[in-house]
Design an enzyme around this catalytic site. Structure first.
Site, PDB file in Angstrom:
ATOM      1  N   LYS A  37     -25.107  84.136  88.740  1.00 39.21           N
ATOM      2  CA  LYS A  37     -25.138  83.064  87.768  1.00 39.21           C
ATOM      3  C   LYS A  37     -24.211  83.330  86.596  1.00 39.21           C
ATOM      4  CE  LYS A  37     -29.896  83.376  88.131  1.00 39.21           C
ATOM      5  NZ  LYS A  37     -31.249  83.374  87.599  1.00 39.21           N
ATOM      6  N   GLY A  38     -23.838  84.589  86.405  1.00 35.43           N
ATOM      7  CA  GLY A  38     -23.151  85.005  85.187  1.00 35.43           C
ATOM      8  C   GLY A  38     -21.892  84.247  84.829  1.00 35.43           C
ATOM      9  N   GLU A  93     -14.867  85.416  87.567  1.00 34.69           N
ATOM     10  CA  GLU A  93     -16.047  86.277  87.451  1.00 34.69           C
ATOM     11  C   GLU A  93     -16.323  86.587  85.986  1.00 34.69           C
ATOM     12  OE1 GLU A  93     -18.739  87.122  88.290  1.00 34.69           O
ATOM     13  OE2 GLU A  93     -18.876  88.955  89.464  1.00 34.69           O
ATOM     14  N   ASP A  94     -17.583  86.819  85.673  1.00 37.53           N
ATOM     15  CA  ASP A  94     -17.945  87.095  84.275  1.00 37.53           C
ATOM     16  C   ASP A  94     -17.467  88.473  83.821  1.00 37.53           C
ATOM     17  OD1 ASP A  94     -19.794  88.424  85.915  1.00 37.53           O
ATOM     18  OD2 ASP A  94     -21.555  87.823  84.781  1.00 37.53           O
ATOM     19  N   ASP A  97     -17.506  95.437  86.255  1.00 36.33           N
ATOM     20  CA  ASP A  97     -18.150  96.628  85.700  1.00 36.33           C
ATOM     21  C   ASP A  97     -17.880  97.798  86.654  1.00 36.33           C
ATOM     22  OD1 ASP A  97     -19.909  98.038  83.929  1.00 36.33           O
ATOM     23  OD2 ASP A  97     -21.594  97.633  85.262  1.00 36.33           O
ATOM     24  N   PHE A 146     -23.148  97.457  76.998  1.00 35.76           N
ATOM     25  CA  PHE A 146     -23.829  96.383  77.716  1.00 35.76           C
ATOM     26  C   PHE A 146     -23.775  95.128  76.853  1.00 35.76           C
ATOM     27  CE2 PHE A 146     -27.034  93.809  79.705  1.00 35.76           C
ATOM     28  CZ  PHE A 146     -26.753  94.035  81.045  1.00 35.76           C
ATOM     29  N   VAL A 147     -23.157  94.088  77.402  1.00 40.00           N
ATOM     30  CA  VAL A 147     -22.961  92.866  76.624  1.00 40.00           C
ATOM     31  C   VAL A 147     -23.749  91.692  77.213  1.00 40.00           C
ATOM     32  CG1 VAL A 147     -20.700  93.504  75.708  1.00 40.00           C
ATOM     33  CG2 VAL A 147     -20.836  92.352  77.924  1.00 40.00           C
ATOM     34  N   ARG A 159     -28.200  84.194  78.141  1.00 40.89           N
ATOM     35  CA  ARG A 159     -27.038  83.523  78.758  1.00 40.89           C
ATOM     36  C   ARG A 159     -26.545  82.381  77.866  1.00 40.89           C
ATOM     37  NH1 ARG A 159     -26.725  85.343  84.123  1.00 40.89           N
ATOM     38  NH2 ARG A 159     -28.710  85.717  85.163  1.00 40.89           N
TER      39      ARG A 159
HETATM   40  P1  IMP Z   1     -20.337  95.303  89.160  1.00 38.18           P
HETATM   41  O1  IMP Z   1     -20.647  95.032  90.601  1.00 38.18           O
HETATM   42  O2  IMP Z   1     -20.953  96.597  88.708  1.00 38.18           O
HETATM   43  O3  IMP Z   1     -18.870  95.218  88.812  1.00 38.18           O
HETATM   44  O4  IMP Z   1     -21.112  94.270  88.244  1.00 38.18           O
HETATM   45  C1  IMP Z   1     -21.181  92.982  88.538  1.00 38.18           C
HETATM   46  C2  IMP Z   1     -22.294  92.262  87.815  1.00 38.18           C
HETATM   47  O5  IMP Z   1     -23.146  93.095  87.004  1.00 38.18           O
HETATM   48  C3  IMP Z   1     -21.669  91.280  86.861  1.00 38.18           C
HETATM   49  O6  IMP Z   1     -21.262  90.107  87.529  1.00 38.18           O
HETATM   50  C4  IMP Z   1     -22.816  91.064  85.895  1.00 38.18           C
HETATM   51  O7  IMP Z   1     -23.705  90.071  86.379  1.00 38.18           O
HETATM   52  C5  IMP Z   1     -23.521  92.405  85.831  1.00 38.18           C
HETATM   53  N1  IMP Z   1     -23.088  93.165  84.636  1.00 38.18           N
HETATM   54  C6  IMP Z   1     -22.269  94.232  84.584  1.00 38.18           C
HETATM   55  N2  IMP Z   1     -22.090  94.655  83.313  1.00 38.18           N
HETATM   56  C7  IMP Z   1     -22.803  93.802  82.540  1.00 38.18           C
HETATM   57  C8  IMP Z   1     -23.012  93.686  81.109  1.00 38.18           C
HETATM   58  O8  IMP Z   1     -22.496  94.441  80.258  1.00 38.18           O
HETATM   59  N3  IMP Z   1     -23.840  92.677  80.712  1.00 38.18           N
HETATM   60  C9  IMP Z   1     -24.424  91.794  81.560  1.00 38.18           C
HETATM   61  N4  IMP Z   1     -24.252  91.856  82.900  1.00 38.18           N
HETATM   62  C10 IMP Z   1     -23.453  92.846  83.375  1.00 38.18           C
HETATM   63 MG    MG Z   2     -26.260  89.552  85.854  1.00 40.01          MG
END
Ligand code: IMP
Ligand code: MG
Length: 170
Positions: A37-38, A93-94, A97, A146-147, A159
């Site tokens: 949903k992000g 993508e939001d 990470d 963490f944001v 959100r």
């Molecule tokens: P990744 O697979 O670790 O790259 O992370 C993907 C998902 O983790 C993102 O699409 C977010 O939904 C969530 N995420 C990662 N870091 C943050 C953050 O700092 N705040 C909120 N959601 C996060």
């Molecule tokens: Mg999330």
């Protein structure tokens, strides 16, 4: 809650990126895909700044891990509603990470042979990466914090904030 990126700064970067993209894909069948949903707010604002014909589709994935870090096991919960082989696909993508989610999503979509595929990530936290995934474009590179806000959640909350903030205390 401390504001890291305010509304005007987000809007200006989106406008700049979307204008460049509109030139890059001019005349091409273009499909934006966002991962729920992000990225829903980013998608909504981004495509309103695109001034060439385009379509939008959504997918949802889940990855099992703790609430603040994804696991490598990414599963599709909602798939794109069409054949992407006739489109230039841009994933919005939001945040990138660890990179696990996008590495998996990009792999899955490449297997369907779109005309081209690129990833635009609103935020990038390169310090957290566990693989070699690099988005084609990141609107903001941020430190390992963490944001929340602008679509991003902590336990499904925040959100709705119009800016990106650092969660200091819950
Ligand atoms: P990744 O697979 O670790 O790259 O992370 C993907 C998902 O983790 C993102 O699409 C977010 O939904 C969530 N995420 C990662 N870091 C943050 C953050 O700092 N705040 C909120 N959601 C996060
Ligand atoms: Mg999330």
């Amino acid at each position: 809650m401390e504001i890291l990126i305010d509304e005007r700064t987000i809007a200006a970067q989106i406008k700049r990126s979307a204008a460049a993209l509109s030139e890059r894909y001019s005349g091409a069948p273009l499909l934006f895909v966002s991962v729920l949903k992000g990225a829903f707010i980013f998608m909504a604002d981004y495509i309103r700044n695109v001034d060439i014909p385009c379509e939008a589709a959504f997918m949802a994935v889940s990855s099992y891990g703790d609430s603040t870090e994804s696991s490598g096991d990414v599963k599709i919960r909602l798939d794109i509603d069409r054949d992407i082989s006739q489109y230039h696909v841009v994933i919005l993508e939001d945040i990138t990470d660890t990179g696990r989610t996008l590495a998996k999503v990009v792999d899955m979509l490449r297997d369907r042979h779109p005309l081209s595929l690129e990833v635009i990530s609103l935020l990038d936290k390169p310090g957290r990466r566990v693989n070699d995934f690099v988005p084609d474009e990141a609107l903001f590179t941020i430190p390992d914090l963490f944001v929340v806000g602008y679509g991003l959640d902590y336990a499904e909350k925040f959100r709705n904030l119009p800016y990106i903030a650092v969660l200091t205390a819950q």
